[in-house]
Design an enzyme around this catalytic site. Structure first.
Site, short mmCIF file in Angstrom:
data_model
loop_
_atom_site.label_atom_id
_atom_site.label_comp_id
_atom_site.label_asym_id
_atom_site.label_seq_id
_atom_site.Cartn_x
_atom_site.Cartn_y
_atom_site.Cartn_z
N CYS A 1 13.97 -21.94 -11.92
CA CYS A 1 15.35 -21.56 -12.24
C CYS A 1 16.06 -21.05 -10.99
CB CYS A 1 15.34 -20.49 -13.33
SG CYS A 1 16.99 -20.01 -13.88
N CYS B 1 15.36 -16.09 -17.79
CA CYS B 1 16.64 -16.54 -18.32
C CYS B 1 16.54 -17.05 -19.74
CB CYS B 1 17.19 -17.68 -17.48
SG CYS B 1 16.81 -17.62 -15.77
#
Length: 332
Positions: free
Chosen positions: A97, A188
């Site tokens: 990410c 996330c």
């Protein structure tokens, strides 16, 4: 958004804002240091909600922008994670990410808005283009940042690197930030439930290290090296996952934790932050919660001073020396 206004004396900075305490304080600190701050919220999945970040930006009186990265997040993070599970690895989605989404998008928008820097709420330090462990060792997040390049580090600010988490919470109160979240989300997302159908694996035998069948597993992807709970063998125990044999679809377990110890490992595709290969004494972190371990690295082979427990393929191995992050790669 006003893109043509003159920047403050210290420059314009694009700050990733989630609405949590860390990124919000990062933005507030930079504004207090006379940077021209622009907040950016990155949509990553269907549950992404920019409202908290938007409220903080309004409180700080800074510009705020929303970027949609849901398609890219699905491809580079979610699909990547499932692919790794299918290969028998234990993936590290936060690393991907950071590599594929956060810093990529921030650097792109930095160029578009003619800003000077990007910033996040990560606990890490940058000194003269080098990445170092944060002041708050327990909150340090350099383990997830090993994919960065030196040319990127020159454009990145980590405002929280010299603060402890307690100090950051104090700053949130000082700046009177409208924060409802107890903790910023480093992760996330939460991986969707990994059912056998979603990955395509099937149940099979659970074997002891001497070949005795003692149960049935529900799909090898559900287990990770060193796991003790959730194996559901019953009877005597505890048992620890030692190995996953995908060729024969068997899960290898042992009652001895000594079977989890390894003195050496191989790391592939090492990213050296400086661009220069390093060989010699160093410290290695084999998972985010692990302690730094003394080792020697030569090429992509790492030899530990003391055997390490539950080295897991797919996880990151991050290389440190005197508090500096030299590089990192994926464990084979």
């Amino acid at each position: 958004m006003e893109n043509n206004r003159p920047a403050c004396r210290r420059g314009r900075v694009i700050v990733a804002m989630s609405g949590g305490v860390d990124s919000s304080v990062a933005a507030a600190v930079l504004k207090s240091r006379r940077y021209d701050v622009i907040g950016i919220f990155i949509l990553m999945h269907k549950n992404s909600n920019p409202q908290d970040a938007k409220m903080v930006a309004k409180k700080l009186k800074i510009d705020f922008k929303i970027l949609d990265a849901r398609k890219e997040f699905r491809k580079w993070v979610i699909d990547y994670a499932f692919k790794e599970y299918k290969l028998g690895n234990t993936p590290n989605p936060c690393v991907e990410c950071n590599r594929r989404i956060k810093f990529k998008f921030l650097l792109e928008i930095m160029a578009q808005l003619k800003a000077d820097y990007i910033a996040t709420g990560h606990y890490a330090k940058i000194k003269k283009g080098k990445l170092f462990i944060a002041k708050d060792i327990k909150k340090d997040q350099t383990y997830f940042l090993w994919t960065l390049k030196q040319k990127q580090l020159k454009k990145i600010l980590f405002p929280l690197g010299d603060y402890t988490k307690k100090q950051v919470r104090g700053l949130a109160e000082k700046f009177k930030l409208p924060i409802n979240k107890k903790e910023s989300q480093d992760m996330c997302f939460s991986m969707p439930h990994r059912s056998p159908d979603s990955i395509g694996t099937k149940s099979g035998d659970i074997l002891t290290t001497d070949g005795k069948i003692i149960g049935q597993h529900k799909g090898l992807f559900l287990y990770t090296i060193g796991q003790r709970k959730g194996i559901e063998i019953g009877g005597t125990g505890p048992y620890y996952v030692i190995r996953k044999d995908f060729k024969n679809n068997t899960l290898i377990v042992s009652q001895s934790q000594k079977d989890l110890l390894q003195k050496e490992m191989v790391v592939k595709n090492i990213n050296w932050l400086s661009g220069k290969l390093y060989s010699g004494k160093c410290k290695i972190k084999i998972r985010s919660t692990a302690k730094l371990a003394d080792a020697i690295i030569k090429n992509n082979r790492i030899i530990f001073n003391k055997p390490q427990r539950a080295i897991t393929s797919g996880q990151s191995a991050v290389i440190y020396r005197k508090g500096e992050v030299l590089g990192g790669g994926k464990i084979l």
